[in-house]
Design a protein around this motif. Structure first.
Motif, PDB file in Angstrom:
ATOM      1  N   UNK A   1       8.180   8.016   2.745  1.00 35.08           N
ATOM      2  CA  UNK A   1       7.929   6.657   2.264  1.00 35.08           C
ATOM      3  C   UNK A   1       7.761   5.687   3.424  1.00 35.08           C
ATOM      4  N   UNK A   2       8.579   5.842   4.456  1.00 36.30           N
ATOM      5  CA  UNK A   2       8.490   4.962   5.622  1.00 36.30           C
ATOM      6  C   UNK A   2       7.139   5.107   6.316  1.00 36.30           C
ATOM      7  N   UNK A   3       6.572   6.329   6.288  1.00 39.37           N
ATOM      8  CA  UNK A   3       5.283   6.567   6.934  1.00 39.37           C
ATOM      9  C   UNK A   3       4.103   6.106   6.082  1.00 39.37           C
ATOM     10  N   UNK A   4       4.265   6.156   4.771  1.00 37.84           N
ATOM     11  CA  UNK A   4       3.124   5.967   3.869  1.00 37.84           C
ATOM     12  C   UNK A   4       3.053   4.609   3.178  1.00 37.84           C
ATOM     13  N   UNK A   5       4.135   3.862   3.173  1.00 35.04           N
ATOM     14  CA  UNK A   5       4.184   2.616   2.405  1.00 35.04           C
ATOM     15  C   UNK A   5       4.352   1.433   3.359  1.00 35.04           C
ATOM     16  N   UNK A   6       3.522   0.403   3.187  1.00 32.96           N
ATOM     17  CA  UNK A   6       3.550  -0.754   4.079  1.00 32.96           C
ATOM     18  C   UNK A   6       2.959  -1.961   3.341  1.00 32.96           C
ATOM     19  N   UNK A   7       3.103  -3.119   3.937  1.00 28.85           N
ATOM     20  CA  UNK A   7       2.584  -4.348   3.344  1.00 28.85           C
ATOM     21  C   UNK A   7       1.426  -4.914   4.136  1.00 28.85           C
ATOM     22  N   UNK A   8       0.532  -5.594   3.459  1.00 28.91           N
ATOM     23  CA  UNK A   8      -0.578  -6.314   4.078  1.00 28.91           C
ATOM     24  C   UNK A   8      -0.634  -7.716   3.482  1.00 28.91           C
TER      25      UNK A   8
ATOM     26  N   UNK B   1       0.832  -1.196   0.000  1.00 31.28           N
ATOM     27  CA  UNK B   1       0.000   0.000   0.000  1.00 31.28           C
ATOM     28  C   UNK B   1       0.871   1.252   0.000  1.00 31.28           C
ATOM     29  N   UNK B   2       0.426   2.266  -0.704  1.00 35.06           N
ATOM     30  CA  UNK B   2       1.103   3.566  -0.737  1.00 35.06           C
ATOM     31  C   UNK B   2       0.062   4.651  -0.507  1.00 35.06           C
ATOM     32  N   UNK B   3       0.155   5.353   0.655  1.00 34.86           N
ATOM     33  CA  UNK B   3      -0.813   6.396   0.994  1.00 34.86           C
ATOM     34  C   UNK B   3      -0.329   7.785   0.611  1.00 34.86           C
ATOM     35  N   UNK B   4       0.777   7.854  -0.096  1.00 30.52           N
ATOM     36  CA  UNK B   4       1.313   9.146  -0.544  1.00 30.52           C
ATOM     37  C   UNK B   4       0.641   9.544  -1.858  1.00 30.52           C
TER      38      UNK B   4
END
Length: 651
Positions: A248-255, A157-160
């Motif tokens: 990027x560290x705040x907005x990008x993560x895996x599910x 996921x990318x919330x940026x």
């Protein structure tokens, strides 16, 4: 066909020098030898070949022998044989991808640099004469005890809303418990979409709105760093991505829903290329939106190509995400959402709808997407067609549009149970789509239950079928060394000469411009009847010469000079020394075949007029009947003897 020597022939074979041979052989071995010798003698006789035709091996230099997974006839008259990694894990690991060009005219070969592993991709003829090749292999399957590390699909996921982010192959994903997983491919995650919510005060003045952000998303397959069950994740969790900094560290993560030690299937690629027959090279075009392994590519009436089904980039069968390639823009767009098993046999009909014969290959549950029917791509509606028996045995069946295409009659031949089932059926069935309520009607049975049957439309309006096996991938030495012709008018089979090479999974057959049929490939699971030895891929090619080419060569119809493209009114005139011998004309679309699936081939009846020195053919204007592209033009005499083909472009 069984061939037994006559008593007189046996006596001659056993006489004289044969006595010496018998001294060293037991009687059954001697009889078998004699029978084989007589059979070789019989099938070489002119009378036999004039009735049944003949088979000949193709001399292939060692450096050009390859695992033919795909075969397509190009408008240059050459055959493109695509192996990719050729169902060889070691070739995949080494990045050794193979494509060979074969010229049947002079039996010459050429290797073509292959930029992707097109193994188990899809292909379709384009209006330009290029061949669209899309999909293929990103990763080989891992089964049973060979699965050492937990793995599965990770949604990134990318919330940026400002920029996309690329996660490189080898990036680590860390679970809340500290378990680490590594991405197996590069993946680019699109930026988030921002939607401003607008509202108003009672006075009508705009109220300050809030922005709704929808995260961008992409998938990637990940695998645990550590072996064993400790890295198995049985429930949904959020994963931290190592190496990201700042926003990027705040907005990008895996599910991930779960990461397991279950079987890991083949995974597809998004890559797409056009093969240029003149330059004899692959030319990259925009990649597909979805990764696909085992897809079908079907040409639409305007020359665009619909890509359907396949396994995606994490090895799951696509739920119904189909897409359309535009050869003018070289771009893909979203297609109608509809589920099919992998390699579904989808044919363009005269109505512009797609006919699904029910035939398919490879992957998908037994109770979903198996029923034949008519798919209206524009409205995305599907009308089921009944009347078929052995509906549990549609996998690895053969199907085609019977000649001539104007009749809109489709045939289904053979097939087997889903997956590694040992079921197979001799069933054939025909459906007439011109009827108000079309339904399948049973046709003549094949000699035995047959999977992987190769079926080729011939210039004389017959259908040539050959090979196949009774069991899954030729298991139990079940390859069928038989061939036959189907006559659509008589609704009956007649015998043809027996091939000498077995063909099952990963085999192909196609019509050549000279009227012969070439056969390629075969990938038997085992090499013996007891299934104790692993099989070897069949790299020999065999060409069948039909009986019509054993008639008087001096009387064979021939076309001489003429145009390369039909005129705006559909007419094309060709010189001919003996137009009085010509009674029919057929326009035949060249094959692009894999996994018993050839949705390209079709034979169209043409209008025909003659004068003293030439013949003029008229091509129907309906592009749902005659999709744009290059075709072989054959003319035939009253006996069905065809000319060599002339290539004709239809715009």
């Amino acid at each position: 066909m069984a061939h037994r020597p006559s008593k007189r022939m046996k006596k001659n074979l056993f006489g004289g020098g044969a006595v010496v041979l018998l001294a060293g052989l037991n009687a059954p071995a001697a009889l078998s030898f004699a029978t084989e010798q007589y059979h070789a003698y019989e099938i070489a006789q002119p009378e036999y070949m004039a009735k049944y035709g003949s088979w000949n091996d193709v001399d292939i230099p060692k450096e050009y022998r390859t695992n033919a997974i795909h075969a397509a006839l190009l408008h240059t008259g050459k055959v493109l044989i695509i192996a990719g990694s050729g169902n060889k894990q070691d070739h995949f690991d080494a990045g050794t991808f193979d494509t060979v060009l074969w010229n049947p005219k002079d039996n010459s070969f050429k290797k073509v640099p292959t930029p992707e592993d097109f193994f188990c991709g899809g292909h379709a003829q384009l209006p330009s004469g290029n061949l669209l090749v899309a999909g293929g292999t990103a990763r080989y399957e891992v089964l049973g005890d060979a699965v050492k590390r937990a793995g599965g699909g990770m949604r990134v996921k990318n919330e940026n809303p400002v920029k996309a982010v690329t996660i490189k192959k080898g990036t680590k994903f860390r679970s809340p418990s500290g378990a680490e997983y590594v991405s197996k491919f590069d993946v680019t995650v699109p930026r988030a979409e921002r939607d401003f919510q607008v509202s108003y005060y009672a006075t009508g003045q705009m109220r300050p709105g809030k922005a709704k952000v929808t995260a961008g998303e992409a998938r990637v397959f990940v695998e645990a760093v550590a072996e064993g069950p400790r890295s198995v994740a049985t429930g949904p969790a959020q994963y931290e991505i190592e190496g990201l900094k700042g926003d990027d560290a705040d907005n990008v993560y895996g599910l991930a829903e779960k990461l397991t030690l279950d079987k890991q299937d083949f995974q597809g690629v998004r890559a797409a290329y056009e093969f240029d027959p003149k330059a004899e090279k692959y030319v990259p075009v925009a990649p597909m939106k979805e990764a696909r392994w085992y897809p079908t590519l079907t040409t639409l009436q305007d020359g665009r190509v619909l890509a359907v089904s396949g396994l995606d980039d994490v090895g799951a069968i696509l739920a119904g995400d189909n897409e359309i390639y535009d050869p003018k823009t070289k771009q893909w767009s979203k297609g109608p959402f509809r589920y099919f098993p992998t390699y579904p046999s989808l044919f363009l009909t005269k109505s512009g709808k797609l006919f699904y014969s029910g035939a398919n290959a490879g992957y998908g549950p037994a109770d979903k997407g198996r029923e034949p029917g008519l798919w209206d791509v524009e409205k995305n509606t599907f009308a089921k067609i009944g009347g078929l028996n052995a509906t549990d045995q549609l996998e690895t069946a053969s199907s085609l549009l019977l000649p001539p295409a104007q009749d809109q009659r489709f045939m289904l031949l053979g097939g087997g149970g889903v997956g590694e089932s040992d079921k197979s059926t001799p069933r054939t069935a025909v459906v007439d789509l011109k009827k108000d309520s079309p339904a399948f009607k049973s046709g003549p049975e094949l000699p035995q239950g047959t999977r992987y049957l190769n079926s080729v439309i011939m210039p004389d309006d017959s259908v040539f079928t050959s090979g196949g096996s009774e069991d899954y991938r030729g298991r139990g030495a079940s390859n069928i060394l038989k061939a036959q012709f189907y006559d659509p008018k008589a609704n009956a089979f007649r015998e043809a000469a027996d091939p000498t090479i077995g063909r099952n999974y990963h085999s192909e057959a196609l019509l050549l411009p000279d009227g012969r049929v070439a056969t390629f490939g075969s990938d038997s699971l085992f090499g013996d009847k007891d299934n104790t030895k692993l099989g070897k891929f069949e790299q020999r090619m065999e060409v069948y010469t039909p009986p019509y080419l054993y008639r008087d060569k001096n009387l064979r119809p021939a076309l001489r000079d003429g145009p390369q493209a039909a005129a705006g009114d559909g007419r094309a005139t060709f010189k001919s020394d003996h137009p009085e011998r010509i009674v029919k004309a057929r326009l035949m679309r060249p094959s692009a075949v894999t996994h018993t699936t050839d949705v390209e081939q079709r034979s169209i009846e043409l209008g025909l007029t003659k004068d003293r020195n030439s013949v003029t053919v008229t091509v129907p204007k309906d592009r749902a009947l005659v999709p744009p592209g290059w075709y072989m033009l054959f003319v035939t005499d009253p006996e069905g003897t065809p000319s060599e083909a002339k290539w004709l472009r239809i715009d």
